[in-house]
Design a protein around this motif. Structure first.
Motif, short mmCIF file in Angstrom:
data_model
loop_
_atom_site.label_atom_id
_atom_site.label_comp_id
_atom_site.label_asym_id
_atom_site.label_seq_id
_atom_site.Cartn_x
_atom_site.Cartn_y
_atom_site.Cartn_z
N TYR A 164 0.86 -1.20 0.00
CA TYR A 164 0.00 0.00 0.00
C TYR A 164 0.89 1.25 0.00
N ASN A 165 0.57 2.17 -0.89
CA ASN A 165 1.33 3.42 -0.97
C ASN A 165 0.39 4.57 -0.64
N ALA A 166 0.63 5.22 0.48
CA ALA A 166 -0.28 6.27 0.95
C ALA A 166 -0.14 7.55 0.14
N THR A 167 0.82 7.61 -0.78
CA THR A 167 0.95 8.79 -1.64
C THR A 167 0.12 8.64 -2.90
N ASP A 168 0.27 7.51 -3.58
CA ASP A 168 -0.50 7.36 -4.83
C ASP A 168 -1.63 6.33 -4.71
N PHE A 169 -1.84 5.82 -3.50
CA PHE A 169 -2.97 4.93 -3.19
C PHE A 169 -2.95 3.63 -3.97
#
Ligand SMILES: *[C@@H]1O[C@H](CO)[C@@H](O)[C@H](O)[C@H]1NC(C)=O
Length: 250
Positions: free
Chosen positions: A103-108
């Motif tokens: 999971y990447n909280a910057t690009d979702f």
């Protein structure tokens, strides 16, 4: 096309801060009561006693799926709910949360999370799981529907009193395919508070409600769903190992 997407991605942050959202599931209708027995409402308990909401859906007696950006300190899970004032809902807490490892909280990217329930749920006509979509079909899933209690406004997150449904048509966009997303175009779709709910096509869950991009240019909104068929193996292995381990107590 890439440049255009980056522009949208910049706006996404604004959207998540709640400055650009329309209210409610947009262009939707009230769901027939208990016609979506897999739907769950998540109360997300945050810092300083604050509570916000997400949707989710039941996969089996032990697990609910939601979006990774719905993470919280702890959760209350309501199952078998239609009207949020109903007192008859089944309630659980969550003993372990498993956001997708990538999971990447910057690009979702990979905006998917599994929640292990405090005890098994008993299936009834109002509480039962949904099957997951698989990759056998190369074309986009058809006859899709999003459900949720979301009724977010620009500043706040409210709930609709009853579960709402909206039909969505998936579109083939290169920038979505590259990010393991299903996407739909236009006003109809999710809004604040609907995150984590399922994209259900032909009776199976293919996606998790993730984000909405609102182009500054006035071009149609792009609603995004994390693709489930791509992470079936992660789902299986995460559930298997979680069931082998005793729950953490803290
Ligand atoms: C997360 O996404 C951003 C934006 O696309 C990217 O710059 C960053 O490298 C990603 N982080 C990881 C850990 O992949």
């Amino acid at each position: 096309m890439l440049v255009h997407w980056e522009l949208l991605a910049g706006l996404l942050v604004l959207t998540l801060e709640g400055r650009a959202h329309a209210a409610g599931i947009v262009n939707g209708r009230e769901a027939a009561p208990h016609s979506r027995p897999y739907m769950v409402l998540l109360n997300r308990h945050l810092a300083k006693g604050r509570i916000e909401y997400c949707g989710g859906f039941l996969l089996n007696a032990d697990f609910v799926m939601t979006a990774a950006h719905c993470q919280a300190r702890f959760f209350t899970v309501f199952l078998g709910l239609h009207n949020i004032k109903d007192s008859g809902a089944t309630k659980r807490t969550v003993t372990q949360a498993f956001p997708h490892k990538d999971y990447n909280a910057t690009d979702f990217r990979n905006d998917i999370m599994l929640l292990k329930l405090s005890s098994k749920v008993h299936f009834t006509t109002n509480v039962s799981p949904v099957a997951l979509g698989d990759q056998s079909d190369v074309s986009l899933p058809k006859s899709c529907l999003v459900s949720g209690w979301g009724a977010g406004t620009e500043q706040n997150q409210y709930l609709s009193e009853v579960l709402m449904d909206v039909d969505v048509t998936l579109v083939d966009l290169e920038q979505c395919a590259k990010r393991n997303l299903y996407c739909s175009h236009g006003d109809a779709g999710q809004s604040k508070g609907d995150s984590g709910g399922p994209l259900v096509c032909d009776g199976k869950a293919y996606g998790v409600v993730s984000t909405t991009f609102i182009p500054k240019s006035g071009a149609p909104k792009i609603h995004c769903f994390a693709k489930i068929p791509d992470v079936r193996r992660w789902i299986r292995s995460t559930m298997t190992s979680a069931l082998k381990r005793p729950d953490k107590r803290d």
